[in-house]
Design a protein around this motif. Structure first.
Motif, PDB file in Angstrom:
ATOM      1  N   GLY A 204       0.778  -1.230   0.000  1.00  0.00           N
ATOM      2  CA  GLY A 204       0.000   0.000   0.000  1.00  0.00           C
ATOM      3  C   GLY A 204       0.805   1.273   0.000  1.00  0.00           C
ATOM      4  N   ASP A 205       2.129   1.159  -0.108  1.00  0.00           N
ATOM      5  CA  ASP A 205       2.987   2.342  -0.026  1.00  0.00           C
ATOM      6  C   ASP A 205       2.671   3.364  -1.124  1.00  0.00           C
ATOM      7  OD1 ASP A 205       5.359   3.675   1.225  1.00  0.00           O
ATOM      8  OD2 ASP A 205       6.161   3.444  -0.807  1.00  0.00           O
ATOM      9  N   ALA A 206       2.242   2.903  -2.285  1.00  0.00           N
ATOM     10  CA  ALA A 206       1.939   3.804  -3.399  1.00  0.00           C
ATOM     11  C   ALA A 206       0.787   4.751  -3.084  1.00  0.00           C
ATOM     12  CB  ALA A 206       1.608   2.990  -4.655  1.00  0.00           C
ATOM     13  N   PHE A 207      -0.071   4.360  -2.122  1.00  0.00           N
ATOM     14  CA  PHE A 207      -1.243   5.166  -1.805  1.00  0.00           C
ATOM     15  C   PHE A 207      -1.177   5.807  -0.419  1.00  0.00           C
ATOM     16  CE2 PHE A 207      -2.592   1.813  -4.747  1.00  0.00           C
ATOM     17  CZ  PHE A 207      -3.118   2.577  -5.771  1.00  0.00           C
ATOM     18  N   ALA A 208      -0.134   5.534   0.324  1.00  0.00           N
ATOM     19  CA  ALA A 208      -0.068   5.970   1.726  1.00  0.00           C
ATOM     20  C   ALA A 208      -0.239   7.479   1.888  1.00  0.00           C
ATOM     21  CB  ALA A 208       1.244   5.509   2.357  1.00  0.00           C
ATOM     22  N   ARG A 209       0.412   8.255   1.026  1.00  0.00           N
ATOM     23  CA  ARG A 209       0.342   9.714   1.167  1.00  0.00           C
ATOM     24  C   ARG A 209      -0.985  10.300   0.707  1.00  0.00           C
ATOM     25  NH1 ARG A 209       6.311  12.111  -0.623  1.00  0.00           N
ATOM     26  NH2 ARG A 209       7.524  10.997   0.991  1.00  0.00           N
ATOM     27  N   SER A 210      -1.607   9.687  -0.284  1.00  0.00           N
ATOM     28  CA  SER A 210      -2.847  10.243  -0.830  1.00  0.00           C
ATOM     29  C   SER A 210      -4.098   9.800  -0.075  1.00  0.00           C
ATOM     30  CB  SER A 210      -2.981   9.851  -2.310  1.00  0.00           C
ATOM     31  OG  SER A 210      -2.969   8.443  -2.467  1.00  0.00           O
ATOM     32  N   CYS A 211      -3.969   8.796   0.784  1.00  0.00           N
ATOM     33  CA  CYS A 211      -5.126   8.315   1.556  1.00  0.00           C
ATOM     34  C   CYS A 211      -5.335   9.185   2.790  1.00  0.00           C
ATOM     35  CB  CYS A 211      -4.918   6.854   1.965  1.00  0.00           C
ATOM     36  SG  CYS A 211      -5.087   5.680   0.613  1.00  0.00           S
ATOM     37  N   LEU A 212      -6.003  10.298   2.600  1.00  0.00           N
ATOM     38  CA  LEU A 212      -6.268  11.227   3.689  1.00  0.00           C
ATOM     39  C   LEU A 212      -7.741  11.184   4.072  1.00  0.00           C
ATOM     40  CD1 LEU A 212      -4.200  14.302   2.441  1.00  0.00           C
ATOM     41  CD2 LEU A 212      -3.490  12.516   4.046  1.00  0.00           C
ATOM     42  N   PRO A 213      -8.060  11.397   5.337  1.00  0.00           N
ATOM     43  CA  PRO A 213      -9.464  11.425   5.752  1.00  0.00           C
ATOM     44  C   PRO A 213     -10.273  12.408   4.913  1.00  0.00           C
ATOM     45  CG  PRO A 213      -8.034  11.397   7.666  1.00  0.00           C
ATOM     46  CD  PRO A 213      -7.131  11.580   6.465  1.00  0.00           C
ATOM     47  N   GLY A 214     -11.420  11.962   4.441  1.00  0.00           N
ATOM     48  CA  GLY A 214     -12.276  12.794   3.612  1.00  0.00           C
ATOM     49  C   GLY A 214     -12.117  12.531   2.131  1.00  0.00           C
ATOM     50  N   HIS A 215     -10.994  11.928   1.738  1.00  0.00           N
ATOM     51  CA  HIS A 215     -10.803  11.566   0.340  1.00  0.00           C
ATOM     52  C   HIS A 215     -11.620  10.318   0.006  1.00  0.00           C
ATOM     53  CE1 HIS A 215      -6.715  13.842  -0.247  1.00  0.00           C
ATOM     54  NE2 HIS A 215      -7.709  14.636   0.115  1.00  0.00           N
ATOM     55  N   THR A 216     -11.803  10.073  -1.271  1.00  0.00           N
ATOM     56  CA  THR A 216     -12.642   8.961  -1.713  1.00  0.00           C
ATOM     57  C   THR A 216     -11.810   7.824  -2.296  1.00  0.00           C
ATOM     58  OG1 THR A 216     -14.477  10.468  -2.209  1.00  0.00           O
ATOM     59  CG2 THR A 216     -14.560   8.292  -3.212  1.00  0.00           C
ATOM     60  N   LEU A 217     -12.083   6.618  -1.828  1.00  0.00           N
ATOM     61  CA  LEU A 217     -11.430   5.407  -2.310  1.00  0.00           C
ATOM     62  C   LEU A 217     -12.347   4.716  -3.309  1.00  0.00           C
ATOM     63  CD1 LEU A 217      -9.243   3.033  -1.932  1.00  0.00           C
ATOM     64  CD2 LEU A 217     -10.889   2.111  -0.267  1.00  0.00           C
ATOM     65  N   ALA A 218     -11.793   4.348  -4.467  1.00  0.00           N
ATOM     66  CA  ALA A 218     -12.528   3.554  -5.456  1.00  0.00           C
ATOM     67  C   ALA A 218     -11.780   2.246  -5.668  1.00  0.00           C
ATOM     68  CB  ALA A 218     -12.648   4.310  -6.764  1.00  0.00           C
ATOM     69  N   VAL A 219     -12.501   1.124  -5.599  1.00  0.00           N
ATOM     70  CA  VAL A 219     -11.895  -0.201  -5.763  1.00  0.00           C
ATOM     71  C   VAL A 219     -12.691  -0.985  -6.796  1.00  0.00           C
ATOM     72  CG1 VAL A 219     -11.144  -2.321  -4.643  1.00  0.00           C
ATOM     73  CG2 VAL A 219     -11.175  -0.178  -3.343  1.00  0.00           C
ATOM     74  N   LEU A 220     -12.062  -1.300  -7.910  1.00  0.00           N
ATOM     75  CA  LEU A 220     -12.712  -2.096  -8.943  1.00  0.00           C
ATOM     76  C   LEU A 220     -12.825  -3.558  -8.499  1.00  0.00           C
ATOM     77  CD1 LEU A 220     -10.814  -0.679 -12.050  1.00  0.00           C
ATOM     78  CD2 LEU A 220     -13.237  -0.353 -11.539  1.00  0.00           C
ATOM     79  N   TYR A 221     -13.978  -4.177  -8.797  1.00  0.00           N
ATOM     80  CA  TYR A 221     -14.232  -5.593  -8.529  1.00  0.00           C
ATOM     81  C   TYR A 221     -14.012  -5.949  -7.051  1.00  0.00           C
ATOM     82  CZ  TYR A 221     -13.476  -5.107 -13.496  1.00  0.00           C
ATOM     83  OH  TYR A 221     -13.518  -4.645 -14.797  1.00  0.00           O
ATOM     84  N   ALA A 222     -14.393  -5.028  -6.173  1.00  0.00           N
ATOM     85  CA  ALA A 222     -14.230  -5.261  -4.737  1.00  0.00           C
ATOM     86  C   ALA A 222     -15.100  -6.427  -4.278  1.00  0.00           C
ATOM     87  CB  ALA A 222     -14.609  -3.998  -3.970  1.00  0.00           C
ATOM     88  N   GLN A 223     -14.563  -7.208  -3.327  1.00  0.00           N
ATOM     89  CA  GLN A 223     -15.280  -8.351  -2.760  1.00  0.00           C
ATOM     90  C   GLN A 223     -15.135  -8.349  -1.248  1.00  0.00           C
ATOM     91  OE1 GLN A 223     -13.536 -11.801  -4.601  1.00  0.00           O
ATOM     92  NE2 GLN A 223     -14.017 -11.124  -6.680  1.00  0.00           N
ATOM     93  N   GLN A 224     -16.165  -8.785  -0.579  1.00  0.00           N
ATOM     94  CA  GLN A 224     -16.088  -8.915   0.878  1.00  0.00           C
ATOM     95  C   GLN A 224     -15.054  -9.996   1.230  1.00  0.00           C
ATOM     96  OE1 GLN A 224     -19.852  -9.342   2.926  1.00  0.00           O
ATOM     97  NE2 GLN A 224     -20.939  -8.238   1.304  1.00  0.00           N
ATOM     98  N   HIS A 225     -14.259  -9.713   2.260  1.00  0.00           N
ATOM     99  CA  HIS A 225     -13.212 -10.643   2.688  1.00  0.00           C
ATOM    100  C   HIS A 225     -13.254 -10.795   4.205  1.00  0.00           C
ATOM    101  CE1 HIS A 225      -9.213 -12.522   2.941  1.00  0.00           C
ATOM    102  NE2 HIS A 225      -8.969 -11.688   3.951  1.00  0.00           N
ATOM    103  N   ASN A 226     -13.149 -12.030   4.687  1.00  0.00           N
ATOM    104  CA  ASN A 226     -13.101 -12.297   6.124  1.00  0.00           C
ATOM    105  C   ASN A 226     -11.645 -12.266   6.602  1.00  0.00           C
ATOM    106  OD1 ASN A 226     -15.866 -12.723   6.126  1.00  0.00           O
ATOM    107  ND2 ASN A 226     -15.695 -14.943   5.975  1.00  0.00           N
TER     108      ASN A 226
END
Length: 214
Positions: A82-104
């Motif tokens: 996740g290092d590529a996204f660490a700086r841009s993942c700020l509270p209030g920003h929006t995450l988009a995930v293609l083909y997301a699936q629930q994971h236990n």
């Protein structure tokens, strides 16, 4: 190109809430077809969530809130953790995930396990701003009246002038375009430009096993 209704980021099937996502162990329903013991997607989908908090220890882990207000964990199991996204993942920003699936997860929580950076996009805008921008694109009577004064075009041919950047806002003339730019469109235009990637896709057709990538 006229975007299809399924490209609207408010569409509940293309952009489902977390509990409407398929589970990785139960691939069927709205997104997969079963062929004996195997399953294959027959359409595309994308999860959208607001970043609430993040922890960058060993691997990037986020708390994300979906459209319904459900808060779920998102953990990055990519090669770079996740290092590529660490700086841009700020509270209030929006995450988009293609083909997301629930994971236990092993700790008993259910969330998203990210294994491919190409399936993830971080937007510096809030989900409310993005969904409002999408509503603007799919507004009733789009392009019939000026988006500033609500009047029809002053041009001889009756054509409205479109914003050259986003191609979504329409104006009866230069005066209205400049006024709307000063009052609101300067900020919304940038968001509308970010929506282009989503709007140009046909989310309902999964042709030849071709997955989307950001």
């Amino acid at each position: 190109m006229t975007p299809l209704p399924s490209s609207d980021l408010n569409d509940p099937v293309t952009f489902p809430t977390f509990y409407n996502l398929p589970h990785e162990d139960e691939l069927e329903g709205d997104y997969h077809s079963l062929f004996g013991m195997y399953s294959s997607p027959y359409r595309h989908w994308c999860f959208l969530g607001t970043i609430v908090d993040k922890l960058a220890f060993m691997r990037l882990r986020l708390d994300v809130k979906d459209k319904k207000g459900n808060t779920i964990p998102v953990a990055f199991y990519t090669d770079d953790r996740g290092d590529a996204f660490a700086r841009s993942c700020l509270p209030g920003h929006t995450l988009a995930v293609l083909y997301a699936q629930q994971h236990n997860f092993f700790d008993g929580t259910v969330g998203l396990r990210i294994e491919d950076n190409d399936m993830v996009k971080i937007s510096p805008y809030s989900m409310e701003e993005i969904l409002d921008a999408s509503r603007f694109v799919f507004r009733q009577g789009k392009g019939d009246k000026c988006d500033c004064c609500t009047k029809k075009s002053k041009a001889a041919d009756g054509a409205l002038k479109k914003c050259s950047r986003c191609k979504q806002a329409s104006y009866c003339g230069k005066e209205c375009q400049e006024r709307d730019w000063r009052e609101s469109h300067k900020s919304t235009c940038k968001i509308l430009k970010q929506l282009e990637w989503f709007l140009e896709k046909d989310w309902e057709k999964f042709n030849g096993g071709q997955y989307f990538h950001f």
